[in-house]
Design a protein around this motif. Structure first.
Motif, PDB file in Angstrom:
ATOM      1  N   TRP A 101     -24.403  23.628  35.591  1.00  0.00           N
ATOM      2  CA  TRP A 101     -25.387  22.644  34.870  1.00  0.00           C
ATOM      3  C   TRP A 101     -25.721  21.411  35.750  1.00  0.00           C
ATOM      4  CZ3 TRP A 101     -29.263  23.291  31.883  1.00  0.00           C
ATOM      5  CH2 TRP A 101     -30.178  22.316  31.528  1.00  0.00           C
ATOM      6  N   ASN A 120     -26.852  22.189  26.186  1.00  0.00           N
ATOM      7  CA  ASN A 120     -27.427  21.000  27.350  1.00  0.00           C
ATOM      8  C   ASN A 120     -28.833  21.867  27.636  1.00  0.00           C
ATOM      9  OD1 ASN A 120     -25.419  19.419  27.186  1.00  0.00           O
ATOM     10  ND2 ASN A 120     -24.752  19.875  29.400  1.00  0.00           N
ATOM     11  N   TRP A 124     -32.656  20.268  26.855  1.00  0.00           N
ATOM     12  CA  TRP A 124     -33.325  20.209  28.242  1.00  0.00           C
ATOM     13  C   TRP A 124     -34.612  20.742  27.859  1.00  0.00           C
ATOM     14  CZ3 TRP A 124     -35.193  23.453  32.047  1.00  0.00           C
ATOM     15  CH2 TRP A 124     -35.694  22.991  33.134  1.00  0.00           C
TER      16      TRP A 124
END
Length: 226
Positions: A101, A120, A124
């Motif tokens: 990531w 995540n 995002w």
């Protein structure tokens, strides 16, 4: 995708993210309705993904990015209870492939457990599609110059979710009787990203055999156009 929706009905804790919607009356909303109607009509995927005559390519990409984001959220919501730090200590696509990531805040790629990577990623993507400067919601606001590159990055990362689900969590999908619906969603995704060269050929390597079975010759188009 109705079977998956039925599975999630009354199980809000398994819905990974709320659905992103376009404002009624906007050009994007109209295109989204057109795409959904075409899909329901059972058109061939190779024709379904083509840019409608007279439409803007960025608009067409925008509605599909949001639609695929919603669908992948739904699919991952079905199997999220099976995707844990213990079962998936890495965000992987089989033994040979691991995804790290990185984003604008954390530029150095880091290894994460799959559930953390997924969180995540969805955070995002939400930050991008909810930012009107990067993802305009009306046709009178111009798209930024980097919009195609942003779509490519989002779709490349969503492809990795498909890979992880197929390789590591397809058994629960089958046991729930939803494999046909997941396959249909993935076929739509593959036909779209290959039509507009939005995911690189190498990204399909972990799932190449499955992809070739579901979408014959589509990923070969990417290799031919390298």
């Amino acid at each position: 995708m109705s079977a998956i929706k039925d599975l999630l009905r009354g199980r809000k804790d398994q819905t990974f993210r709320p659905k992103k919607k376009f404002e009624d009356g906007s050009g994007h909303s109209s295109l989204h309705k057109y795409a959904k109607a075409s899909l329901k009509a059972g058109l061939d995927f190779s024709e379904l993904v083509k840019l409608p005559p007279g439409e803007d390519k960025n608009d067409w990409m925008a509605v599909h990015v949001v639609d695929f984001f919603n669908r992948v959220n739904l699919i991952y919501g079905v199997i999220s209870e099976y995707c844990t730090v213990t079962s998936c200590p890495k965000m992987s696509g089989g033994a040979k492939f691991e995804y790290f990531w990185a984003d604008e805040t954390n530029k150095k790629p880091v290894a994460l457990p799959a559930p953390e990577y997924m969180n995540n990623l969805m955070d995002w993507i939400e930050s991008k599609i909810n930012n009107v400067k990067e993802f305009p919601t009306t046709t009178n606001v111009p798209f930024p110059k980097h919009f195609p590159a942003l779509c490519k990055k989002i779709l490349t990362r969503l492809n990795r979710v498909f890979i992880h689900v197929y390789i590591h969590h397809f058994e629960p999908i089958v046991s729930l009787g939803s494999e046909a619906h997941v396959n249909q969603c993935y076929k739509h995704f593959v036909y779209f990203v290959t039509e507009f060269q939005l995911v690189d050929y190498k990204e399909f390597e972990p799932l190449a055999k499955v992809t070739d079975q579901l979408c014959p010759r589509r990923i070969a188009m990417l290799k031919d156009n390298k």
